[in-house]
Design an enzyme around this catalytic site. Structure first.
Site, PDB file in Angstrom:
ATOM      1  N   LYS A 187       0.830  -1.198   0.000  1.00 49.11           N
ATOM      2  CA  LYS A 187       0.000   0.000   0.000  1.00 49.11           C
ATOM      3  C   LYS A 187       0.869   1.255   0.000  1.00 49.11           C
ATOM      4  CE  LYS A 187      -3.949  -1.849   2.622  1.00 49.11           C
ATOM      5  NZ  LYS A 187      -5.002  -1.617   1.617  1.00 49.11           N
ATOM      6  N   ARG A 203     -10.441 -11.478   1.689  1.00 50.51           N
ATOM      7  CA  ARG A 203     -11.290 -12.538   1.133  1.00 50.51           C
ATOM      8  C   ARG A 203     -10.601 -13.901   1.215  1.00 50.51           C
ATOM      9  NH1 ARG A 203     -11.524  -9.177  -4.348  1.00 50.51           N
ATOM     10  NH2 ARG A 203     -11.202  -7.593  -2.755  1.00 50.51           N
TER      11      ARG A 203
HETATM   12  N1  BES Z   1      -8.166  -3.751   4.275  1.00 40.84           N
HETATM   13  C1  BES Z   1      -8.344  -3.301   2.956  1.00 40.84           C
HETATM   14  C2  BES Z   1      -9.640  -2.515   2.753  1.00 40.84           C
HETATM   15  C3  BES Z   1      -9.768  -1.220   3.517  1.00 40.84           C
HETATM   16  C4  BES Z   1      -9.487  -0.010   2.914  1.00 40.84           C
HETATM   17  C5  BES Z   1     -10.234  -1.215   4.818  1.00 40.84           C
HETATM   18  C6  BES Z   1      -9.653   1.179   3.612  1.00 40.84           C
HETATM   19  C7  BES Z   1     -10.385  -0.034   5.514  1.00 40.84           C
HETATM   20  C8  BES Z   1     -10.106   1.165   4.928  1.00 40.84           C
HETATM   21  C9  BES Z   1      -8.365  -4.490   2.015  1.00 40.84           C
HETATM   22  O1  BES Z   1      -7.601  -5.574   2.402  1.00 40.84           O
HETATM   23  C10 BES Z   1      -7.833  -4.029   0.704  1.00 40.84           C
HETATM   24  O2  BES Z   1      -6.698  -3.655   0.654  1.00 40.84           O
HETATM   25  N2  BES Z   1      -8.662  -4.069  -0.337  1.00 40.84           N
HETATM   26  C11 BES Z   1      -8.273  -3.651  -1.629  1.00 40.84           C
HETATM   27  C12 BES Z   1      -8.762  -4.663  -2.611  1.00 40.84           C
HETATM   28  C13 BES Z   1      -8.175  -4.514  -3.999  1.00 40.84           C
HETATM   29  C14 BES Z   1      -6.684  -4.774  -3.963  1.00 40.84           C
HETATM   30  C15 BES Z   1      -8.862  -5.483  -4.911  1.00 40.84           C
HETATM   31  C16 BES Z   1      -8.895  -2.285  -1.874  1.00 40.84           C
HETATM   32  O3  BES Z   1      -9.992  -2.029  -1.397  1.00 40.84           O
HETATM   33  O4  BES Z   1      -8.241  -1.466  -2.519  1.00 40.84           O
HETATM   34 MN    MN Z   2      -5.599  -5.394   1.810  1.00 36.16          MN
END
Ligand code: BES
Ligand code: MN
Ligand code: ZN
Length: 496
Positions: free
Chosen positions: A274, A348
């Site tokens: 990230k 997931r």
């Molecule tokens: N934990 C994150 C989602 C999230 C984002 C929670 C902001 C709380 C606040 C999740 O694991 C994630 O990174 N999801 C990605 C999925 C994508 C890579 C398909 C996302 O939402 O960008």
């Molecule tokens: Mn994630």
């Protein structure tokens, strides 16, 4: 400084040094001298001067009222009596707690003119106070020194016509408050302190309430073939855990109600790392697991007549030399294979093995999972509604209604074959990311492939579990979202 409220109920209260809080309704000021807490009519006078009419959530704060035995009198507006719903009592309680400020003795006059009071309403008022009183400040060392006490006790007497009824209803209210505040605490704790092992130990503590808790280690998960969950965990020095919390509160032969939570104690994104901005928020990526743990606490503490199981998948998503890569193919416990497109779509992967395990082991009557699953749900709904994905209209209706009652709101989102197709993979049965478009929906479609025909709902709480605007009943970053919602659902539909 956090405060611990010692709440008692009484028919009358002696005017003590401290603070009296009167509840006041719109346009219905008692005449001077009519209230025992306001013998000289100071409150009526102050209300006139301040043009206070008792509008909902308005507060009139009178310091050192002349002729009154109290140091302060705060009047909490309730709005129109006829329009009051359960949540209004919570908010009023939150405002009471806020009005107490630094006082260590408080008298709350719960019986407001024009309102038919009952034990339930008084208990909700007390619940609002307990929710508002929570704060996470154990790492503020300076403040602690000044007060030289970790937690201050505030003695609150709630004055009401039927204290026995209030006291009886308060048992459940206290269970709810402690469950919500436990969930908040777990979300707020830093990720160096609360990893998967430490979280599992916190779940284990529910045994004190009569919950049976089983902890699955890496070895157990390997044996079960949980390749999806283990793939996420392999990049971290912290080993994963699954905690299974079983509350057997019902003798009925009915199949259990099962709750499953995403417990990523920190989500760096893994190799698909990230960006740095706000990455610290990813300590809250276990908000689903926190809500499930808080809920199990509540159900056990109020001895809910339900057979309920909470299952939380606990891992840390890190990018070390052993971390999984985009392009890897893992085999889930279900036997279905998954091509990893993005290691940041890890929630997931954790949930699919936990859901499959839940279904195979317990044959649930209904199964509900909570997860801070996608950033896309924040784009769609902000932090005012959680996303509801559900394969069963009856269950969806029950959840939407519980959301209204608890004001932990849900908005239903679609599921369909067409969305499902988006996650088909060229090399495996499915891929773990369908790309940016409809990101929350394709994440839900992924989970749907692991629940079969079990009535199931997925709550995407990425927007609501943390960082919500503060409210009358919540000042904490970790909100504890989901505990009150699901406690309400169980109360209304799944007890006996
Ligand atoms: N934990 C994150 C989602 C999230 C984002 C929670 C902001 C709380 C606040 C999740 O694991 C994630 O990174 N999801 C990605 C999925 C994508 C890579 C398909 C996302 O939402 O960008
Ligand atoms: Mn994630
Ligand atoms: Zn995540």
């Amino acid at each position: 400084m956090s405060a611990k409220y010692q709440i008692t109920f009484a028919k009358n209260a002696r005017a003590d040094e401290g603070l009296a809080i009167l509840l006041k309704l719109a346009g219905d000021l008692p005449p001077a001298g009519a209230s025992t807490a306001d013998p000289a009519g100071v409150f009526a006078k102050a209300a006139g001067v301040a043009e206070f009419s008792g509008k909902a959530t308005s507060v009139l704060d009178i310091v050192a009222p002349h002729g009154s035995p109290f140091d302060r009198i705060a009047v909490i507006g309730l709005g129109k009596p006829a329009a009051l719903v359960a949540h209004d009592w919570l908010r009023a309680g939150g405002l009471c707690a806020a009005a107490i400020k630094t006082a260590s003795v408080a008298v709350v006059h719960a019986d407001a003119p024009g309102v038919e009071m009952d034990g339930e309403k008084v208990a909700n008022l007390a619940l609002g106070m307990l929710l508002r009183a929570y704060s996470f400040d154990q790492y503020k060392t300076k403040k602690k020194d000044e007060d030289d006490k970790e937690v201050k006790t505030v003695n609150v007497t709630i004055v009401t016509a039927d204290p026995a009824a209030a006291k009886a209803a308060f048992v459940a209210a206290q269970a709810v408050a402690n469950g919500v505040n436990l969930a908040r605490e777990l979300v707020n704790l830093p990720p160096n302190v609360l990893g998967p092992v430490e979280f599992a130990a916190r779940a284990k503590e529910l045994e004190n309430l009569g919950v049976e808790v089983e902890i699955l280690t890496e070895k157990d998960m390997k044996k079960l073939g949980m390749g999806a969950l283990l793939g996420v965990a392999q990049g971290s020095a912290k080993p994963p855990r699954i905690a299974v919390m079983h509350w057997k509160g019902s003798k009925s032969k009915e199949q259990p109600v099962v709750f499953v939570g995403k417990g990523v104690t920190f989500d760096t994104g893994g190799i698909s790392i990230k960006p740095g901005a706000s990455m610290e928020d990813m300590k809250g990526d276990m908000g689903g697991a926190a809500a499930v743990t808080g809920l199990m606490h509540t159900l056990a503490a109020r001895k809910a007549k339900v057979n309920a199981i909470g299952i939380i998948g606990l891992v840390e998503n890190m990018p070390d030399g052993n971390a999984q890569r985009p392009g890897d193919i893992v085999t889930s416990m279900s036997g279905q294979t998954i091509e990893i497109i993005n290691t940041d779509a890890e929630g997931r992967l954790v949930l699919c093995d936990a859901l499959w395990y839940a279904r195979e082991t317990y044959k649930p009557r209904i199964m509900i999972n909570l997860a801070t699953l996608t950033g896309a749900i924040l784009v769609a709904l902000g932090n005012l509604h959680a996303g509801l994905f559900c394969n069963n209209d009856e269950l969806a209706g029950q959840l939407l209604a519980a959301g209204e009652d608890s004001q932990e709101k849900l908005w239903r989102m679609p599921l369909s074959k067409e969305y499902d197709k988006i996650i088909d993979s060229r090399f495996a049965d499915m891929k773990n990311s369908g790309g940016r478009h409809a990101g929350s929906i394709t994440a839900a479609q992924f989970l749907a492939r692991f629940v079969g025909d079990t009535p199931w709902a997925h709550l995407d709480i990425a927007g609501t579990a943390m960082g919500s605007p503060s409210s009358e009943i919540n000042q904490s970053w970790g909100s504890g979202y989901g505990v009150r919602l699901l406690d309400q659902l169980v109360r209304t539909h799944y007890e006996a």
